[in-house]
Enzyme design. Structure first.
Site, PDB file in Angstrom:
ATOM      1  N   HIS A  46      77.417  15.139 -26.083  1.00  0.00           N
ATOM      2  CA  HIS A  46      76.135  14.423 -25.996  1.00  0.00           C
ATOM      3  C   HIS A  46      75.779  13.763 -27.332  1.00  0.00           C
ATOM      4  O   HIS A  46      74.657  13.918 -27.832  1.00  0.00           O
ATOM      5  CB  HIS A  46      75.028  15.381 -25.561  1.00  0.00           C
ATOM      6  CG  HIS A  46      75.135  15.785 -24.116  1.00  0.00           C
ATOM      7  ND1 HIS A  46      75.089  14.893 -23.077  1.00  0.00           N
ATOM      8  CD2 HIS A  46      75.307  17.006 -23.536  1.00  0.00           C
ATOM      9  CE1 HIS A  46      75.206  15.528 -21.927  1.00  0.00           C
ATOM     10  NE2 HIS A  46      75.352  16.817 -22.171  1.00  0.00           N
ATOM     11  N   GLU A 151      77.206  26.009 -16.268  1.00  0.00           N
ATOM     12  CA  GLU A 151      75.895  25.362 -16.385  1.00  0.00           C
ATOM     13  C   GLU A 151      75.543  24.613 -15.109  1.00  0.00           C
ATOM     14  O   GLU A 151      74.880  23.581 -15.153  1.00  0.00           O
ATOM     15  CB  GLU A 151      75.829  24.460 -17.623  1.00  0.00           C
ATOM     16  CG  GLU A 151      77.019  23.549 -17.815  1.00  0.00           C
ATOM     17  CD  GLU A 151      76.928  22.709 -19.093  1.00  0.00           C
ATOM     18  OE1 GLU A 151      75.893  22.699 -19.764  1.00  0.00           O
ATOM     19  OE2 GLU A 151      77.927  22.032 -19.393  1.00  0.00           O
ATOM     20  N   ASP A 177      71.313  22.017 -18.226  1.00  0.00           N
ATOM     21  CA  ASP A 177      72.030  21.601 -17.022  1.00  0.00           C
ATOM     22  C   ASP A 177      71.855  22.614 -15.897  1.00  0.00           C
ATOM     23  O   ASP A 177      71.728  22.234 -14.734  1.00  0.00           O
ATOM     24  CB  ASP A 177      73.525  21.411 -17.342  1.00  0.00           C
ATOM     25  CG  ASP A 177      73.785  20.064 -17.991  1.00  0.00           C
ATOM     26  OD1 ASP A 177      73.295  19.051 -17.463  1.00  0.00           O
ATOM     27  OD2 ASP A 177      74.462  20.012 -19.027  1.00  0.00           O
TER      28      ASP A 177
END
Ligand code: 3PY
Ligand code: MG
Length: 259
Positions: A46, A151, A177
């Site tokens: 990310h 997740e 998530d």
């Protein structure tokens, strides 16, 4: 060859505390690593951090005695091979949903016969551990830390099948998530009892299969609570979030006019 202290901590049932690095810069990576975290994860999932910047960050972290780890953008042979050859001491693999995906991560991370990692003597992997390529080839499987992320609520339901795959060191819950997959407002902390139940299910499955449980937290208070519950691979937020928190707090106190 330098031993990976995080492997030892987790194997001994002890916690290992780290943080996330989302700013692509070796100088900030070095400064945060020097604070004394057990490990640092360079987040290439990310963030816009590429392989060359990540390599410089691994060098900076290792230079102050830290354990450089990385989260790859996705579970592929190419992603794992390149960061390990660049000198990462451990890999975090996001969004593992099946036993087959967990087994693939083991294959990319471990040299034969335990896995299918490709061998080359020229990369900086051996120097990152203060050794020569032949020693690295012989010992890397014992020192590289493999962390998979559960997740997604479907992955949580399959936790036993996933975690019994041999070769996993830790399993790290991504609360944002996970909460999104449960239809909750995405975030690290939730009031929802089903969310805490999912976290408990992963922690207990980890213990059944000898995998260290881990989770991301946004404060020392929650991190301490997770350690008390038995979590071991625990992350304290990220350097960019700490920076923003401090800047936001001071900016809020600024008086643009005399009081
Ligand atoms: C999440 O919260 O989803 C994460 O992946 C944390 O690292
Ligand atoms: Mg995530």
């Amino acid at each position: 060859m330098r031993a990976n202290p995080v492997k030892r901590l987790l194997r001994d049932g002890r916690p290992a505390v780290g943080t996330w690095l989302n700013i692509g810069n070796p100088i900030t990576a070095e400064a945060v690593a020097a604070l004394g975290f057990d490990w640092l994860v360079v987040d290439t999932e990310h963030s816009p951090i590429g392989i060359e910047t990540a390599t410089a960050m691994f060098q900076a972290i290792g230079g102050v005695g830290g354990v450089p780890m990385v989260r790859i953008p996705a579970n592929t042979e190419e992603n794992v091979k390149r960061v390990l050859d660049a000198g990462a001491w451990g890999v975090v693999v996001p969004m593992v949903r099946t036993a087959e995906e967990a087994a693939a991560a083991v294959d990319w991370c471990r040299y034969p016969p335990a896995g299918k990692r490709s061998m080359a003597g020229s990369p900086r992997h051996a120097r990152a551990f203060g050794t020569d390529p032949q020693t690295y080839f012989a010992r890397a499987n014992d020192e590289i830390l493999l962390v998979i992320q559960l997740e997604d609520i479907e992955a949580v339901r399959r936790a036993d099948a996933i975690l019994k795959v041999p070769g996993l060191d830790a399993c790290f819950i991504g609360p944002t998530d996970l909460s999104a997959s449960m239809g909750l407002k995405p975030g690290y902390e939730q009031k929802d009892p089903g969310f805490e139940e999912a976290i408990r299910m992963v922690r207990e499955a980890c213990k059944r299969h000898g995998v260290a449980p881990g989770i991301h937290t946004g404060s020392a208070a929650v991190l301490n609570q997770r350690i008390a519950e038995g979590f071991q691979f625990v992350a304290l937020w990220s350097e960019v979030n700490f920076m923003l928190q401090a800047v936001r707090a001071e900016l809020a106190k600024v008086q643009r006019r005399p009081a």
